[in-house]
Design a protein around this motif. Structure first.
Motif, PDB file in Angstrom:
ATOM      1  N   GLU A  27       0.848  -1.198   0.000  1.00 22.37           N
ATOM      2  CA  GLU A  27       0.000   0.000   0.000  1.00 22.37           C
ATOM      3  C   GLU A  27       0.886   1.251   0.000  1.00 22.37           C
ATOM      4  N   MET A  28       1.967   1.177   0.807  1.00 23.90           N
ATOM      5  CA  MET A  28       2.884   2.311   0.918  1.00 23.90           C
ATOM      6  C   MET A  28       3.578   2.606  -0.420  1.00 23.90           C
ATOM      7  N   THR A  29       3.912   1.530  -1.151  1.00 31.05           N
ATOM      8  CA  THR A  29       4.635   1.708  -2.415  1.00 31.05           C
ATOM      9  C   THR A  29       3.709   2.117  -3.551  1.00 31.05           C
ATOM     10  N   LEU A  30       2.518   1.492  -3.611  1.00 34.94           N
ATOM     11  CA  LEU A  30       1.684   1.666  -4.800  1.00 34.94           C
ATOM     12  C   LEU A  30       0.358   2.368  -4.531  1.00 34.94           C
ATOM     13  N   GLY A  31       0.005   2.506  -3.237  1.00 33.32           N
ATOM     14  CA  GLY A  31      -1.324   3.015  -2.873  1.00 33.32           C
ATOM     15  C   GLY A  31      -1.651   4.354  -3.487  1.00 33.32           C
ATOM     16  N   ASP A  32      -0.642   5.252  -3.570  1.00 34.44           N
ATOM     17  CA  ASP A  32      -0.938   6.571  -4.135  1.00 34.44           C
ATOM     18  C   ASP A  32      -0.952   6.536  -5.659  1.00 34.44           C
ATOM     19  N   ILE A  33      -0.695   5.367  -6.261  1.00 33.35           N
ATOM     20  CA  ILE A  33      -0.695   5.282  -7.723  1.00 33.35           C
ATOM     21  C   ILE A  33      -1.935   4.543  -8.222  1.00 33.35           C
ATOM     22  N   ASN A  34      -2.181   3.323  -7.706  1.00 26.21           N
ATOM     23  CA  ASN A  34      -3.329   2.570  -8.170  1.00 26.21           C
ATOM     24  C   ASN A  34      -3.710   1.480  -7.164  1.00 26.21           C
ATOM     25  N   LYS A  35      -4.971   1.443  -6.786  1.00 20.53           N
ATOM     26  CA  LYS A  35      -5.433   0.472  -5.774  1.00 20.53           C
ATOM     27  C   LYS A  35      -5.383  -0.959  -6.304  1.00 20.53           C
ATOM     28  N   ASP A  36      -5.695  -1.156  -7.595  1.00 21.59           N
ATOM     29  CA  ASP A  36      -5.648  -2.511  -8.162  1.00 21.59           C
ATOM     30  C   ASP A  36      -4.230  -3.053  -8.112  1.00 21.59           C
ATOM     31  N   ALA A  37      -3.257  -2.154  -8.359  1.00 25.41           N
ATOM     32  CA  ALA A  37      -1.848  -2.579  -8.340  1.00 25.41           C
ATOM     33  C   ALA A  37      -1.474  -3.087  -6.948  1.00 25.41           C
ATOM     34  N   VAL A  38      -2.039  -2.469  -5.909  1.00 24.35           N
ATOM     35  CA  VAL A  38      -1.752  -2.896  -4.535  1.00 24.35           C
ATOM     36  C   VAL A  38      -2.230  -4.332  -4.336  1.00 24.35           C
ATOM     37  N   VAL A  39      -3.442  -4.611  -4.800  1.00 29.72           N
ATOM     38  CA  VAL A  39      -4.021  -5.945  -4.624  1.00 29.72           C
ATOM     39  C   VAL A  39      -3.162  -6.987  -5.347  1.00 29.72           C
ATOM     40  N   VAL A  40      -2.732  -6.654  -6.561  1.00 25.25           N
ATOM     41  CA  VAL A  40      -1.915  -7.601  -7.333  1.00 25.25           C
ATOM     42  C   VAL A  40      -0.568  -7.814  -6.640  1.00 25.25           C
ATOM     43  N   ALA A  41       0.031  -6.746  -6.117  1.00 28.51           N
ATOM     44  CA  ALA A  41       1.323  -6.892  -5.418  1.00 28.51           C
ATOM     45  C   ALA A  41       1.163  -7.754  -4.165  1.00 28.51           C
ATOM     46  N   GLN A  42       0.033  -7.611  -3.503  1.00 25.12           N
ATOM     47  CA  GLN A  42      -0.191  -8.397  -2.287  1.00 25.12           C
ATOM     48  C   GLN A  42      -0.397  -9.880  -2.593  1.00 25.12           C
ATOM     49  N   SER A  43      -0.723 -10.179  -3.856  1.00 28.71           N
ATOM     50  CA  SER A  43      -0.953 -11.590  -4.181  1.00 28.71           C
ATOM     51  C   SER A  43       0.322 -12.303  -4.653  1.00 28.71           C
ATOM     52  N   ILE A  44       1.467 -11.613  -4.669  1.00 27.27           N
ATOM     53  CA  ILE A  44       2.727 -12.266  -5.079  1.00 27.27           C
ATOM     54  C   ILE A  44       3.116 -13.254  -3.976  1.00 27.27           C
ATOM     55  N   THR A  45       3.399 -14.491  -4.367  1.00 24.55           N
ATOM     56  CA  THR A  45       3.678 -15.518  -3.355  1.00 24.55           C
ATOM     57  C   THR A  45       5.182 -15.653  -3.109  1.00 24.55           C
ATOM     58  N   GLU A  46       5.505 -16.449  -2.068  1.00 24.85           N
ATOM     59  CA  GLU A  46       6.907 -16.571  -1.668  1.00 24.85           C
ATOM     60  C   GLU A  46       7.770 -17.215  -2.739  1.00 24.85           C
ATOM     61  N   ASP A  47       7.183 -18.141  -3.515  1.00 25.44           N
ATOM     62  CA  ASP A  47       8.045 -18.767  -4.538  1.00 25.44           C
ATOM     63  C   ASP A  47       8.071 -17.992  -5.851  1.00 25.44           C
ATOM     64  N   GLU A  48       7.484 -16.826  -5.877  1.00 31.39           N
ATOM     65  CA  GLU A  48       7.605 -15.975  -7.077  1.00 31.39           C
ATOM     66  C   GLU A  48       8.719 -14.944  -6.859  1.00 31.39           C
ATOM     67  N   GLN A  49       9.902 -15.433  -6.537  1.00 22.29           N
ATOM     68  CA  GLN A  49      11.009 -14.489  -6.277  1.00 22.29           C
ATOM     69  C   GLN A  49      11.314 -13.694  -7.541  1.00 22.29           C
ATOM     70  N   GLY A  50      11.492 -12.422  -7.386  1.00 24.84           N
ATOM     71  CA  GLY A  50      11.812 -11.581  -8.545  1.00 24.84           C
ATOM     72  C   GLY A  50      10.571 -10.999  -9.211  1.00 24.84           C
ATOM     73  N   VAL A  51       9.384 -11.565  -8.933  1.00 26.42           N
ATOM     74  CA  VAL A  51       8.157 -11.019  -9.531  1.00 26.42           C
ATOM     75  C   VAL A  51       7.773  -9.745  -8.769  1.00 26.42           C
ATOM     76  N   CYS A  52       7.350  -8.735  -9.500  1.00 28.23           N
ATOM     77  CA  CYS A  52       7.034  -7.460  -8.851  1.00 28.23           C
ATOM     78  C   CYS A  52       5.919  -6.751  -9.617  1.00 28.23           C
ATOM     79  N   VAL A  53       5.393  -5.722  -9.010  1.00 28.64           N
ATOM     80  CA  VAL A  53       4.455  -4.849  -9.726  1.00 28.64           C
ATOM     81  C   VAL A  53       5.174  -3.520  -9.954  1.00 28.64           C
ATOM     82  N   VAL A  54       5.227  -3.098 -11.188  1.00 27.83           N
ATOM     83  CA  VAL A  54       5.928  -1.863 -11.550  1.00 27.83           C
ATOM     84  C   VAL A  54       4.899  -0.797 -11.873  1.00 27.83           C
ATOM     85  N   ALA A  55       5.059   0.376 -11.306  1.00 26.96           N
ATOM     86  CA  ALA A  55       4.137   1.465 -11.614  1.00 26.96           C
ATOM     87  C   ALA A  55       4.946   2.694 -11.980  1.00 26.96           C
ATOM     88  N   MET A  56       4.562   3.313 -13.055  1.00 26.42           N
ATOM     89  CA  MET A  56       5.202   4.576 -13.454  1.00 26.42           C
ATOM     90  C   MET A  56       4.247   5.330 -14.349  1.00 26.42           C
TER      91      MET A  56
END
Ligand code: ADP
Ligand code: MG
Length: 443
Positions: free
Chosen positions: A369-398
């Motif tokens: 929320e701290m990283t993406l909350g001021d950009i897009n709420k959907d992005a926050v939800v997707v970032a929160q769904s990244i699991t432990e074995d998805e190392q390196g997976v991220c949500v990028v916002a710009m």
């Protein structure tokens, strides 16, 4: 062989040849070749998904409120009681183009009905994913009256990713792959400062390493700050113009960068330029990228006065670099578990300056929320769904857009190769090239 079979084979060959002639230029226009398309997707997945989209479209529109019933024009009122007459009502559904295949999925264009906006389509994206059994559906509206559905069939960020394809333009670093199958590019000319967050072992340092690798062949000076022992950056050897591995070194390095910014301001002012990019190429100073790993270390205090002052000094210097650097060719990338106001003073102001955001898997809900909350709420939800074995997976916002991505993994050999690369000469206008900071290294 019976003549019928011969004719069927000849027919198939002709159809194949015509299809190839039709597809090849269209794929080439999108930078693809036929061989790039996985055969299984082509032969089974694509026709199946396309058929599913076409056959479920009407039902889906009705359930997801994308259809419009023109009730008034069909209703008749007879006498005192209301009686409905005539044909059963068929709601009008938006027109759908034929689903076209892409490398990882399909694209479909929808012509909106009069009175519609893209909003209900954004809301229906999740319903489409389930109805069509696909990984994701992204809804955009590139043209008035139309929406474009970009469909990703399976998660393209799992398994082994192809290596980086191209050397970027100056200050554009190809650091991984985005979900849509395009390169994940950190372009400092478009988005000057970046924030990378995530839990331990989520892939922050790997992304920084991918960034160093992409920038290493370019005439760009790299400055590293890693106060957690410097292990992440020490492997890059002399390619880093400066490296600080303790807070004391870090303050010295940051002060030097602020002095450099001041020197560059004077040069620009004397030439009547508003940024270093307005200077003639010969007079333009070398771009500098400051990479800070484990930023929290810079703000850490044990409560003593000297520690508090040092932490505050770091906060002030980082903020000045972020506020003034972009126009003067000094860019900042800060990575940490979280970059929130709990770290210390001026962190919130610093975060506001870091327009590029990358969120890996986080320990707690608040971090994404701290990283993406001021950009897009959907992005926050997707970032929160990244699991432990998805190392390196991220949500990028710009710049108002966001996507899932994954960085390239950098091998030890590649690190050794980078370490053997020469840094650009004389990146400092402030004339302090030859006096490295403590813990810093120069040729
Ligand atoms: N893009 C990636 N692809 C595959 N594995 C990765 C990727 N990024 C990170 N990893 C794995 O995760 C581990 C931890 O990554 P690291 O970047 O050190 O995390 P952090 O700096 O966030 O603690 C790495 O050693 C690597 O094995
Ligand atoms: Mg790390």
């Amino acid at each position: 062989m019976p003549p019928v079979i011969v004719w069927v084979l000849v027919g198939l060959a002709v159809v194949g040849w015509l299809a190839r002639r039709w597809w090849e230029p269209r794929l080439a226009a999108r930078g693809l070749a036929l061989r790039d398309l996985p055969v299984k997707w082509w032969l089974v997945g694509y026709p199946q998904t396309a058929a599913r989209i076409v056959f479920t479209w009407r039902r889906l529109c009705q359930v997801a409120n994308l259809a419009v019933s023109l009730r008034a024009s069909h209703q008749r009122v007879l006498g005192k009681d209301t009686v409905v007459e005539g044909r059963a009502l068929r709601p009008s559904v938006p027109r759908l183009s034929w689903p076209m295949p892409t490398r990882h999925g399909l694209k479909v264009r929808v012509v909106m009905l009069p009175g519609q906006t893209p909003a209900p389509y954004y809301a229906a994206a999740r319903a489409m994913e389930h109805a069509w059994r696909v990984h994701s559906v992204m809804v955009t509206s590139p043209r008035r009256g139309h929406v474009l559905l970009t469909i990703t069939a399976a998660d393209p960020l799992t398994g082994e990713l192809p290596a980086a394809e191209r050397a970027g333009e100056l200050l554009a670093a190809d650091v991984g792959w985005c979900e849509e199958g395009v390169a994940f590019v950190i372009d400092f000319r478009r988005t000057p400062h970046w924030m990378i967050t995530g839990a331990t072992q989520s892939g922050k340092s790997t992304l920084l390493a991918a960034l160093v690798r992409a920038l290493a062949p370019q005439p760009v000076a790299l400055v590293g700050v890693d106060c957690k022992g410097g292990m992440e950056f020490s492997g890059f050897g002399r390619r880093l113009t400066l490296l600080a591995t303790s807070r004391r070194d870090a303050i010295e390095v940051l002060e030097r960068l602020v002095r450099e910014i001041q020197a560059r301001t004077q040069v620009c002012r004397a030439a009547g330029a508003r940024s270093v990019w307005d200077l003639p190429e010969k007079a333009r100073p070398v771009p500098l990228v400051l990479l800070v790993d484990e930023i929290a270390e810079l703000y850490l205090t044990d409560g003593s006065r000297s520690e508090r002052e040092a932490a505050e000094r770091c906060g002030t210097l980082l903020l000045r670099i972020a506020q003034l650097g972009a126009a003067l060719g000094v860019y900042l990338v800060a990575a940490g578990q979280r970059v929130g106001s709990d770290l210390g003073v001026r962190v919130t102001s610093l975060r506001a300056q870091l327009g590029g955001r990358v969120a890996h898997r986080a320990h707690d809900e608040a971090s994404a929320e701290m990283t993406l909350g001021d950009i897009n709420k959907d992005a926050v939800v997707v970032a929160q769904s990244i699991t432990e074995d998805e190392q390196g997976v991220c949500v990028v916002a710009m710049q108002g857009r966001w996507t899932r991505a994954r960085s390239h993994l950098i091998s030890q050999e590649e690190r050794a190769e980078i370490a053997a690369t020469d840094p650009p000469r004389s990146p400092f206008l402030s004339g302090m090239d030859s006096a490295p900071a403590k813990g810093g290294q120069r040729e």
